[in-house]
Design a protein around this motif. Sequence first.
Motif, PDB file in Angstrom:
ATOM      1  N   ARG A   4     -11.460  27.497 -11.505  1.00 49.11           N
ATOM      2  CA  ARG A   4     -12.920  27.642 -11.520  1.00 49.11           C
ATOM      3  C   ARG A   4     -13.618  26.444 -10.863  1.00 49.11           C
ATOM      4  NH1 ARG A   4     -11.944  26.876 -17.186  1.00 49.11           N
ATOM      5  NH2 ARG A   4     -12.605  24.813 -17.909  1.00 49.11           N
ATOM      6  N   ASP A   5     -12.976  25.259 -10.939  1.00 54.97           N
ATOM      7  CA  ASP A   5     -13.553  24.086 -10.279  1.00 54.97           C
ATOM      8  C   ASP A   5     -13.505  24.237  -8.761  1.00 54.97           C
ATOM      9  OD1 ASP A   5     -13.963  22.794 -12.753  1.00 54.97           O
ATOM     10  OD2 ASP A   5     -11.872  22.109 -12.776  1.00 54.97           O
ATOM     11  N   VAL A   6     -12.413  24.809  -8.261  1.00 57.95           N
ATOM     12  CA  VAL A   6     -12.299  25.054  -6.817  1.00 57.95           C
ATOM     13  C   VAL A   6     -13.383  26.024  -6.369  1.00 57.95           C
ATOM     14  CG1 VAL A   6     -10.831  25.961  -4.983  1.00 57.95           C
ATOM     15  CG2 VAL A   6      -9.819  24.604  -6.832  1.00 57.95           C
ATOM     16  N   ILE A   7     -13.580  27.089  -7.136  1.00 59.69           N
ATOM     17  CA  ILE A   7     -14.606  28.076  -6.794  1.00 59.69           C
ATOM     18  C   ILE A   7     -15.995  27.437  -6.792  1.00 59.69           C
ATOM     19  CG2 ILE A   7     -15.743  30.192  -7.601  1.00 59.69           C
ATOM     20  CD1 ILE A   7     -12.976  31.110  -8.595  1.00 59.69           C
ATOM     21  N   SER A   8     -16.259  26.537  -7.743  1.00 62.90           N
ATOM     22  CA  SER A   8     -17.559  25.839  -7.782  1.00 62.90           C
ATOM     23  C   SER A   8     -17.752  24.978  -6.545  1.00 62.90           C
ATOM     24  CB  SER A   8     -17.651  24.971  -9.039  1.00 62.90           C
ATOM     25  OG  SER A   8     -17.667  25.766 -10.197  1.00 62.90           O
ATOM     26  N   LEU A   9     -16.688  24.294  -6.111  1.00 63.62           N
ATOM     27  CA  LEU A   9     -16.781  23.475  -4.903  1.00 63.62           C
ATOM     28  C   LEU A   9     -17.044  24.345  -3.680  1.00 63.62           C
ATOM     29  CD1 LEU A   9     -13.904  20.837  -5.331  1.00 63.62           C
ATOM     30  CD2 LEU A   9     -16.351  20.535  -5.720  1.00 63.62           C
ATOM     31  N   VAL A  10     -16.380  25.481  -3.592  1.00 63.98           N
ATOM     32  CA  VAL A  10     -16.588  26.392  -2.464  1.00 63.98           C
ATOM     33  C   VAL A  10     -18.044  26.863  -2.434  1.00 63.98           C
ATOM     34  CG1 VAL A  10     -15.977  28.635  -1.478  1.00 63.98           C
ATOM     35  CG2 VAL A  10     -14.184  27.147  -2.394  1.00 63.98           C
ATOM     36  N   GLU A  11     -18.577  27.222  -3.590  1.00 64.83           N
ATOM     37  CA  GLU A  11     -19.965  27.690  -3.664  1.00 64.83           C
ATOM     38  C   GLU A  11     -20.944  26.580  -3.284  1.00 64.83           C
ATOM     39  OE1 GLU A  11     -20.267  29.169  -7.636  1.00 64.83           O
ATOM     40  OE2 GLU A  11     -19.559  31.180  -7.084  1.00 64.83           O
ATOM     41  N   LYS A  12     -20.612  25.368  -3.685  1.00 70.19           N
ATOM     42  CA  LYS A  12     -21.476  24.240  -3.329  1.00 70.19           C
ATOM     43  C   LYS A  12     -21.516  24.038  -1.809  1.00 70.19           C
ATOM     44  CE  LYS A  12     -21.019  20.307  -5.561  1.00 70.19           C
ATOM     45  NZ  LYS A  12     -20.541  18.947  -5.972  1.00 70.19           N
ATOM     46  N   LEU A 466     -27.744  24.582  -4.916  1.00 72.31           N
ATOM     47  CA  LEU A 466     -27.364  25.822  -5.604  1.00 72.31           C
ATOM     48  C   LEU A 466     -28.639  26.494  -6.113  1.00 72.31           C
ATOM     49  CD1 LEU A 466     -24.343  24.393  -7.664  1.00 72.31           C
ATOM     50  CD2 LEU A 466     -24.240  25.654  -5.514  1.00 72.31           C
ATOM     51  N   PRO A 467     -29.369  27.170  -5.242  1.00 74.71           N
ATOM     52  CA  PRO A 467     -30.664  27.739  -5.633  1.00 74.71           C
ATOM     53  C   PRO A 467     -30.578  28.773  -6.745  1.00 74.71           C
ATOM     54  CG  PRO A 467     -29.952  28.560  -3.486  1.00 74.71           C
ATOM     55  CD  PRO A 467     -29.040  27.449  -3.842  1.00 74.71           C
ATOM     56  N   ASP A 468     -29.433  29.472  -6.856  1.00 78.69           N
ATOM     57  CA  ASP A 468     -29.276  30.492  -7.895  1.00 78.69           C
ATOM     58  C   ASP A 468     -28.905  29.895  -9.240  1.00 78.69           C
ATOM     59  OD1 ASP A 468     -29.813  32.422  -5.975  1.00 78.69           O
ATOM     60  OD2 ASP A 468     -27.694  32.684  -5.461  1.00 78.69           O
ATOM     61  N   SER A 472     -27.458  23.865 -12.881  1.00 77.76           N
ATOM     62  CA  SER A 472     -26.027  23.595 -12.795  1.00 77.76           C
ATOM     63  C   SER A 472     -25.754  22.089 -12.767  1.00 77.76           C
ATOM     64  CB  SER A 472     -25.457  24.227 -11.520  1.00 77.76           C
ATOM     65  OG  SER A 472     -24.126  23.788 -11.299  1.00 77.76           O
ATOM     66  N   LYS A 473     -24.670  21.680 -13.412  1.00 75.93           N
ATOM     67  CA  LYS A 473     -24.308  20.257 -13.404  1.00 75.93           C
ATOM     68  C   LYS A 473     -23.855  19.804 -12.018  1.00 75.93           C
ATOM     69  CE  LYS A 473     -19.496  20.940 -14.921  1.00 75.93           C
ATOM     70  NZ  LYS A 473     -18.486  20.570 -15.945  1.00 75.93           N
ATOM     71  N   PHE A 474     -23.555  20.773 -11.148  1.00 76.43           N
ATOM     72  CA  PHE A 474     -23.171  20.446  -9.777  1.00 76.43           C
ATOM     73  C   PHE A 474     -24.369  20.443  -8.831  1.00 76.43           C
ATOM     74  CE2 PHE A 474     -19.231  22.494 -11.463  1.00 76.43           C
ATOM     75  CZ  PHE A 474     -18.429  21.365 -11.429  1.00 76.43           C
ATOM     76  N   GLN A 475     -25.557  20.637  -9.363  1.00 71.75           N
ATOM     77  CA  GLN A 475     -26.742  20.744  -8.512  1.00 71.75           C
ATOM     78  C   GLN A 475     -26.988  19.463  -7.726  1.00 71.75           C
ATOM     79  OE1 GLN A 475     -28.764  22.545  -6.566  1.00 71.75           O
ATOM     80  NE2 GLN A 475     -29.205  23.786  -8.408  1.00 71.75           N
ATOM     81  N   LYS A 476     -27.399  19.639  -6.469  1.00 68.28           N
ATOM     82  CA  LYS A 476     -27.787  18.507  -5.632  1.00 68.28           C
ATOM     83  C   LYS A 476     -29.083  18.849  -4.909  1.00 68.28           C
ATOM     84  CE  LYS A 476     -23.525  15.968  -5.088  1.00 68.28           C
ATOM     85  NZ  LYS A 476     -22.798  15.020  -4.234  1.00 68.28           N
ATOM     86  N   TYR A 477     -29.801  17.809  -4.521  1.00 66.96           N
ATOM     87  CA  TYR A 477     -31.111  17.960  -3.908  1.00 66.96           C
ATOM     88  C   TYR A 477     -31.101  17.288  -2.539  1.00 66.96           C
ATOM     89  CZ  TYR A 477     -32.016  18.691  -8.881  1.00 66.96           C
ATOM     90  OH  TYR A 477     -31.945  19.128 -10.170  1.00 66.96           O
ATOM     91  N   TYR A 478     -31.687  17.937  -1.558  1.00 62.85           N
ATOM     92  CA  TYR A 478     -31.735  17.346  -0.220  1.00 62.85           C
ATOM     93  C   TYR A 478     -32.975  17.827   0.506  1.00 62.85           C
ATOM     94  CZ  TYR A 478     -29.669  21.860   1.157  1.00 62.85           C
ATOM     95  OH  TYR A 478     -29.421  23.191   1.344  1.00 62.85           O
ATOM     96  N   THR A 479     -33.370  17.077   1.541  1.00 60.46           N
ATOM     97  CA  THR A 479     -34.612  17.379   2.233  1.00 60.46           C
ATOM     98  C   THR A 479     -34.476  18.637   3.075  1.00 60.46           C
ATOM     99  OG1 THR A 479     -34.036  16.068   4.165  1.00 60.46           O
ATOM    100  CG2 THR A 479     -35.167  14.933   2.385  1.00 60.46           C
TER     101      THR A 479
END
Length: 488
Positions: A4-12, A466-468, A472-479
């Motif tokens: 599941r961690d691999v899948i989260s990285l792929v989605e990111k 991750l707009p959906d 999420s704890k993996f969420q990141k923000y960028y310009t």
Amino acid sequence: MLERDVISLVEKIKAIHSELPEIEVKAAEKGCPKVLDSLSSFANQSGGGTILFGIDEKNGFEICGVYDTDDLMIQITNQCQQMEPVLRPLYTVAKYEEKWIVAAEIQEVELDQKPCFYTGKGRLKGSYVRVGEQDLPMTEYEVYSYEAFKRRTQDELRTNPRPELGQLDKKLLDEYFIVVKQKKRNLSKMDTQEILKLQGIVDQNGQSTLAGNLLLGLYPQANFPQLCITAIAVQGTEIGDLSNYGARFIDNERIEGTLPQMLDGAMAFIKRNTPVATIIDPVTGKREDWPMYPPVAVRELILNALIHRDYSFHTETTPIMLRLFRDRLEIENPGGLYGRMTSDMLGRMSAETRNPFIAVGMEVLAEAENRFSGIPTVRRLMKEAQLPAPVFEVYRGVFKATLYNRRSDKSKDIGEYDLSEQVLRYCAVPRSRKELETRFSEVTIEYLMNKTIKPLIRDGKITLALPDKPKSKFQKYYTKMMQETLDE
């Protein structure tokens, strides 16, 4: 790593449409790609990194899958065998969109084994470092820095190339002997020449060392012209902003002399180029002067640069840079953090010293305490002055400390302190909530998210990785500008 961690990285990766400093993607539907550069850079990077096989960056990060999971892992392991030291990747296989993805986790190697390099090219040409999403060859200096630490090279004890220009100041020497014999009573029983040798002022032949010249020399810059401080003050917030009279610099100075003299010169430069506000307490009527930056904090940072900069032949043509802008003070010195120290450990644990003889010499001269208290002192003083926390950055052999001068009155709405411009600049690469909290520690993370980040998202200036999954704890923000650049 779990499936599941691999899948989260792929989605990111699919969401941000970009690789990350800790994640590399490779298409592998037709065979095993060469990843020797990535293996080296991740092994040399703090925290290591992960290579995701089965994602085609050139095709818009399309999921292409791998040709054969078993053979791919065998081939990658063979490439790891060609590294020095040999690497042992951790593999995880996951299915995504009916195609197989293989994740290879590359662990960071121990400091005494760095740099990790590809043996086919050798240490100098086969060592790589991760910069953003790229694997770049290490510079000769970066390789040297690791070797110097392992061998405990003492560049401060180099002797002068022209001894006749490396004379010590007799008056400073006399004063030094008085102090050193008071502070170090065991040394007082030894003869003068033996004391100088033990303190690193001269070598075994009696010739003055670099440390001796920087501490007690008549003119240290005679042999090493760039071992000085270059100081500039500009009108605006960037170099190139012109003053009201069209001048590039309000003030600029080359500050030379011994280390104590350069410290005094730098403090004088900052004092004459920064205003002092006068505050009248409305209750007591007492007058109080508020300097733009706490002088003791500034002094600690300049001392840190003078004592801990790299004095090797690789950096002897690079001065310490002191830059005064309208909104900040930057102090930059050659030589990244030494040994096992990382930027998040600064001030929280004792550090190994790159230049122990210079550090001890400055302690004898009462210029430094040499107790690893400088960074905590700077943080405390900035907080007491109601100023943003100091920012420390390390990149490719350079250490930079930045002090910002915008005060925030805790009794008022901190919203008056506009962070938007700095947040947008910082988020030029994807940033996590934790990274934002650390960088903008002058305000609470709740305030930052509610008053700055969320409004920027509503205005379309900040994009969610991750707009959906906004929480999420993996969420990141960028310009948004970064996304538009990538789309082009």
